[in-house]
Design an enzyme around this catalytic site. Structure first.
Site, mmCIF file in Angstrom:
data_model
loop_
_atom_site.group_PDB
_atom_site.id
_atom_site.type_symbol
_atom_site.label_atom_id
_atom_site.label_comp_id
_atom_site.label_asym_id
_atom_site.label_seq_id
_atom_site.Cartn_x
_atom_site.Cartn_y
_atom_site.Cartn_z
ATOM 1 N N CYS C 85 -15.691 -12.472 -19.964
ATOM 2 C CA CYS C 85 -16.830 -11.782 -20.576
ATOM 3 C C CYS C 85 -17.127 -12.390 -21.952
ATOM 4 O O CYS C 85 -17.540 -13.535 -22.049
ATOM 5 C CB CYS C 85 -16.555 -10.283 -20.642
ATOM 6 S SG CYS C 85 -18.041 -9.323 -20.975
ATOM 7 N N HIS C 202 -14.807 -8.472 -15.262
ATOM 8 C CA HIS C 202 -13.480 -8.261 -15.853
ATOM 9 C C HIS C 202 -12.392 -8.099 -14.804
ATOM 10 O O HIS C 202 -12.138 -6.975 -14.361
ATOM 11 C CB HIS C 202 -13.496 -6.986 -16.689
ATOM 12 C CG HIS C 202 -14.300 -7.091 -17.943
ATOM 13 N ND1 HIS C 202 -13.727 -7.280 -19.177
ATOM 14 C CD2 HIS C 202 -15.629 -7.030 -18.153
ATOM 15 C CE1 HIS C 202 -14.681 -7.333 -20.105
ATOM 16 N NE2 HIS C 202 -15.848 -7.182 -19.509
ATOM 17 N N GLU C 204 -9.309 -7.882 -15.243
ATOM 18 C CA GLU C 204 -8.245 -6.975 -15.706
ATOM 19 C C GLU C 204 -8.613 -5.514 -15.481
ATOM 20 O O GLU C 204 -7.768 -4.639 -15.632
ATOM 21 C CB GLU C 204 -7.934 -7.244 -17.192
ATOM 22 C CG GLU C 204 -8.889 -6.599 -18.199
ATOM 23 C CD GLU C 204 -10.194 -7.375 -18.395
ATOM 24 O OE1 GLU C 204 -10.431 -8.336 -17.627
ATOM 25 O OE2 GLU C 204 -10.974 -7.001 -19.293
#
Ligand SMILES: Nc1ncnc2c1ncn2[C@@H]1O[C@H](COP(=O)(O)OP(=O)(O)O)[C@@H](O)[C@H]1O
Ligand SMILES: [Mg+2]
Lengths: 80, 721, 233, 80
Positions: C85, C202, C204
């Site tokens: 990002c 993302h 994560e």
């Protein structure tokens, strides 16, 4: 010394702000507008009065930081 | 506000003659200009709660798990094992009407400072909103600006926005409501309070430079009604800087972790006046303040301007002399300003100097403790008798498809993802149940604990009966957090009302406080904080009485697989849990959307069954895949939402026409596998089965899931395009 | 291996990235941007957020942070350098990745899960995946609209530097599946050698079932997979 | 006809972008810069050649959509 830097998206690359605003103007009935583009302006106040040197320095700032050469063109003007 | 009027200075600052007299009495002399400025802001409605203070004591605010109750920057509750949660709600109504983006953005900034002032890391924000109807372009402009402002600030500052709520009514067209609530978590040893202890300690101003922003904002924007002249109030707009705030959060949390501050206070309304005087007063101390040390953004600012400025992103830390170097080093690390602007003194006097001259010398506590308190007259509004008499609890018959599609197309019922997809709602990896459900559910990483939060308001219902309306908000909010498997644990409230100088408005206010208090007592849930926003009136028209409840639910451990709206499957059974009450259509979506009516008297809460249903919901959430409380739009809408989210139709019977749309309280829909619901001590009855491609209400009619879905999804984006 | 996760002022996803790496057993450590050395690290992640508030241009100011010389050195040495990002935006600004990211087509922030089709499996973000895999990963950005001139686009496509494209659930790349107007649906790219890789969504945020998806583990797991791959060379 | 609209935040309001960029320029060693401010520019292409009418129409667009009169000032210039 006052300097003005105009930064515009390179031709051919997408300008979502311009496109969206153009559509909004149409919706509001401003039919006479045939194109809308967005740019950013940065105003600097600088010490000294050698406009040539200042312009050269600002050009360096633009290349290094203020504009992104991959997608933007810039123009420098001494305005006061 | 111009010098053309020969009004005396105190009146120009919004102070009455009597209030001015008390200032003279306190000081024993005429106030200096800076002193007058300080009293005028600190004694404004917004800062002093002068019209509401005597009523707020009614709220039950005690429970063994309350660590900090009302009065501090945020309420704090104990979650066990050294974990605490901080919760606080605020309004930013008038600033958001003047400039929706910046008004909402700075609202988020302000509420976050209230949270990290307590030592907590802010982990989530909610945004209860009210606007005029979306058919009007200006209302769309306001909604768009407010949502962008919350997104612009909240996302960039790095705190997820996990939900909110929204209603539309003409009454809010020139008085939109923008409330923001924030949640933080902390370990017990990090709790910091805003008291300046220790003579010789240093007051360090952290964060942004001070400009002329929002001068008079608190007293003028939030403490007076709007009229055509409001254009003149515009220069007091403030521009938010989420980047500065993010650095401020990290720097402050680092200072707390290293034990570098003994007290801290955020600068909100009334800026330096408020922060210095409150810190001093809370610690029973005085303070010497030097305005020449305050970094300013503009030249030639007067003492009064510096003291009253509401420039955002500033904090005042009280630091022992030995820690000052370390505090400055942390500030430097995060590239924020740290200026030593004051010293804690003995004796309770606040002394302010500028250019070596004394510009203010007053008892610090007098700014807050001696503020006026008004017991304003109340009167029951006459409109009520007529409205109650007109109501009917029979829903006029209609075509099911027409009615249900009209309700699903209503922007207050339809899919709200147009709003919450503009908000980061996942940061920190805590979000287990995301916005779009009755409540959002957050885990606390590294523990088994979870928190659920719901915000609820219903201006129309409170207009018809503020006491019942407010009590029902508490019950509904509690049910919303219960269906995620948590227990209602604490409440904050935001009381948005019209002009308190009108007895009818004051009556709405006191009734609301009574209804809310009674319901909280019934549930044993303490009120740990709140906010009052009066003068939501434009050109003589007051908003509906619009209390908003923020309910915190707590579970330890969190249910392994908490209920969600998208977990219904083919063949599962559909049940209604809760009382088989008489239909309740007063202030219902059915009367509003289908018949354009607002009348009748809403049902009261059931003091016996209400709490039992909430307890049953918490229990059921441990094993049932779908639990959804029945609220706006009744059982029909609740079922439709489950079908749409689960992409699965259903067939239900045994619900008569009025019951489909009734919004009677304390009910929820449960969807469970074939073997039925566990044993419950509250009424429950099976009404149907999941399956097929239609929402099939048997004798009442049916519609395709697909049609319901597209109407519901498009309602908001279609209007906002 | 040990990975550095850089904090610029305004970064906010650093702890989430550490959590994700932790779940796949990779040792990760936070590094403040004012540090100048990445000695002892085998790779670096620039996480998401709003470095320097995204003021001026997203990623523009961050690339001059003291730590960036070491990031460039690490990129040159062939070790994994990953931007997620905002980190992707910084790597583009720093010239370590081609193209740039501008405002989303609809000028609104977008936070929602999207489907990505894996287009190349030789980079620090895809070494553990297969071409054609479809993963579901949350997107969370205002400036996620990938742009580059046609020549650059042609070049990176020919070179296998396009790592991910926005697609539907079955892996078909359609206009409807393009959430933000990115050129040719591009969601992530790498440099020529694949060790520098950037992605808008993302990974994560998709590391536990309770968060809705575990597909992110495949992408984060590609960092050690890539490291092993080049280490073996 | 080409029109350029310059939009700047009203004086006295804070300009976080300008402040942050100013600090970045300092860090890069451009000490001669004493202040940095941001503005935006919108370029319109319009039909017709009555500059007076066009300017009046653009002014309306600015008030209605393009600028935020509460916090911004704007200036319209016919540039081609
Ligand atoms: N203004 C808003 N901002 C963010 N999320 C919102 C907003 N309004 C509604 N939502 C979300 O939409 C969902 C439905 O809201 P609502 O109908 O008010 O729930 P309920 O009736 O169960 O209280 C909730 O998850 C809520 O958080
Ligand atoms: Mg609900």
């Amino acid at each position: 010394m006052k300097i003005r830097i105009d930064i515009r998206r390179k031709e051919g690359l997408s300008d979502p702000e311009g496109v969206t605003t153009q559509r909004a103007l149409q919706n509001l009935g401003y039919d006479g507008v045939t194109a809308t583009h967005f740019g950013r302006t940065i105003y600097l106040e600088m010490e000294g009065d050698d406009t040539g040197a200042a312009t050269a320095e600002v050009e360096a700032m633009c290349r290094q930081l203020l504009a992104n050469p991959v997608i933007e063109d810039f123009q420098i003007e001494v305005v006061g | 506000m111009t010098s053309m009027t020969a009004e005396p200075a105190h009146r120009q600052l919004g102070m009455t003659d009597e209030e001015y007299e008390s200032v003279i009495e306190i000081l024993g002399r005429e106030p200096r200009p800076a002193e007058l400025a300080m009293y005028s802001v600190m004694w404004s409605e917004h800062c002093s709660y002068k019209s509401s203070r005597i009523h707020l004591g009614r709220f039950p605010s005690e429970a063994p798990w309350v660590v900090v109750g009302p009065g501090e920057n945020a309420g704090v509750v104990d979650l066990g094992d050294g974990w605490l949660a901080a919760l606080r709600i605020e309004s930013h109504n008038h600033p958001s009407f003047v400039e929706p983006y910046q008004g909402a953005a700075t609202g988020v900034g302000g509420i976050l400072r209230d949270i990290f002032t307590m030592g907590a890391r802010p982990i989530a924000v909610w945004d209860p909103l009210r606007f005029g109807e979306l058919e009007d372009a200006h209302n769309r402009y306001l909604l768009n600006g407010v949502v962008s402002g919350i997104a612009g600030y909240g996302n960039a500052v790095g705190v997820p926005t996990l939900g909110g709520e929204i209603e539309f009514a003409d009454r809010y067209a020139s008085n939109p409501l923008v409330n923001v609530m924030a949640l933080g978590i902390l370990k017990r040893e990090q709790l910091v309070l805003s008291a300046a202890s220790g003579v010789g300690n240093i007051a360090v101003l952290l964060g942004a430079a001070t400009g002329r922003d929002g001068i008079g904002g608190a007293s003028i924007l939030a403490s007076a009604s709007f009229d055509e002249q409001s254009g003149a109030k515009r220069p007091s707009v403030q521009v938010g800087d989420p980047f500065e705030e993010k650095k401020l959060i990290e720097a402050c949390l680092e200072m707390y972790e290293r034990g570098l501050v003994v007290g801290i206070q955020d600068l909100g309304a009334a800026g330096i006046s408020c922060a210095t005087s409150e810190c001093a007063a809370n610690g029973g101390m005085g303070m010497d303040v030097d305005l020449d040390s305050v970094p300013v953004r503009e030249e030639g600012m007067t003492a009064g301007e510096i003291l009253m400025s509401e420039s955002q992103e500033r904090m005042l830390a009280i630091v022992e002399p030995k820690s000052v170097t370390d505090v400055v080093a942390v500030a430097n690390k995060w590239d924020i300003n740290a200026s030593l602007i004051g010293t804690v003194t003995e004796g309770g006097t606040l002394r302010v100097r500028q250019h070596g001259e004394l510009v203010a010398e007053l008892p610090a506590a007098s700014l807050s403790d001696d503020a006026p308190k008004y017991n304003r007259p109340t009167a029951r509004p006459q409109y009520l008798d007529n409205l109650w008499a007109q109501g009917s609890d029979e829903a006029a018959a209609g075509d099911l498809a027409d009615v249900l599609l009209a309700l699903l197309d209503d922007p207050a019922i339809a899919d709200r993802s147009w709003i919450y997809q503009q908000y980061d709602h996942q940061l920190f990896l805590n979000t287990v149940v995301e916005p779009g459900h009755d409540a959002s559910l957050l885990r606390i990483k590294g523990t088994e604990k979870a928190l659920a939060v719901s915000t609820d308001g219903h201006g129309r219902r409170c207009y018809l009966d503020p006491r019942r309306g407010a009590a029902r908000l508490v019950m509904e909010s509690a049910l919303n957090v219960a269906v995620t498997g948590t227990k209602p644990y604490a409440v904050v409230d935001n009381l948005n009302f019209g002009n308190p100088e009108k007895p009818e408005i004051m009556w709405q206010f006191t009734e609301t406080v009574e209804g809310m208090s009674a319901a909280c007592e019934l549930l044993g849930v303490p009120v740990i904080g709140g906010n009052v926003s009066f003068y939501n009136e434009t050109d003589g028209v007051d908003i509906y009485p619009s209390p908003v409840v923020g309910m915190l639910g707590f579970a330890d451990p969190m249910p392994e697989n908490p209920p969600r709206l998208d977990r219904a499957e083919e063949d599962m059974e559909i049940w209604i849990v809760g009382p088989d009450a008489a239909p309740d259509l007063a202030a219902s979506a059915f009367s509003r959307v289908i018949h354009g009516r607002l009348d009748g008297r809403p049902a009261d809460i059931d003091t016996d069954l209400g709490p039992r249903v909430i307890a049953a919901a918490t229990e059921l959430a441990g094993s049932v895949p779908v639990l959804h409380d029945v609220s706006v739009g009744g059982v029909a809408v609740a079922l439709a939402e489950i079908a749409i989210r689960s992409e699965c139709g259903f067939t239900v019977g045994n619900v008569d026409w009025s019951q489909l749309w009734s919004e009677a309280p304390h009910r929820l829909v449960a969807v469970c596998p074939r073997d039925g619901l566990p044993e419950l001590d509250v009424p429950a009855r099976r009404i149907g089965t999941m399956g097929g491609a239609t929402l099939n209400f048997l004798e009442h009619g049916q519609i395709a899931v697909e049609d319901a879905t597209s109407i519901w999804r498009e309602a908001l984006p279609r209007r906002m395009a | 291996m040990k990975i550095a996760v850089v904090i610029f002022p305004g970064t906010n996803c650093e702890h989430d990235v550490v959590h994700g790496l932790d779940l796949i057993g990779v040792d990760a450590e936070l590094v403040f941007h004012k540090q100048t050395s990445l000695d002892g690290f085998d790779g670096v992640v620039l996480p998401g957020g709003f470095a320097h508030g995204d003021y001026l241009r997203t990623g523009a100011i961050a690339r001059f942070s003291p730590i960036m010389d070491s990031v460039v050195a690490m990129a040159d040495s062939g070790k994994p350098v990953v931007g997620i990002c905002n980190g992707f935006q910084v790597l583009c600004e720093a010239g370590l990745l081609p193209g740039a990211l501008v405002a989303n087509r609809d000028l609104s922030f977008i936070c929602k899960p999207v489907n990505l089709r894996v287009e190349s499996n030789t980079s620090a973000l895809t070494a553990g995946a297969n071409v054609g895999d479809v993963v579901r990963i949350p997107l969370n950005s205002y400036e996620g609209n990938y742009v580059a001139d046609d020549e650059t686009l042609g070049h990176i496509e020919a070179n296998g530097q396009v790592l991910f494209r926005y697609s539907d659930g079955s892996g078909t790349v359609t206009d409807d599946a393009n959430p933000n107007g990115s050129a040719r649906n591009i969601a992530g790219v790498s440099n020529e050698s694949g060790n520098v890789a950037g992605l808008m969504p993302h990974p994560e945020r998709a590391v536990e079932q309770i968060l809705g998806s575990m597909d992110g583990l495949l992408l984060l797991g590609s960092i050690p997979a890539f490291f092993d791959l080049v280490g073996a060379k």
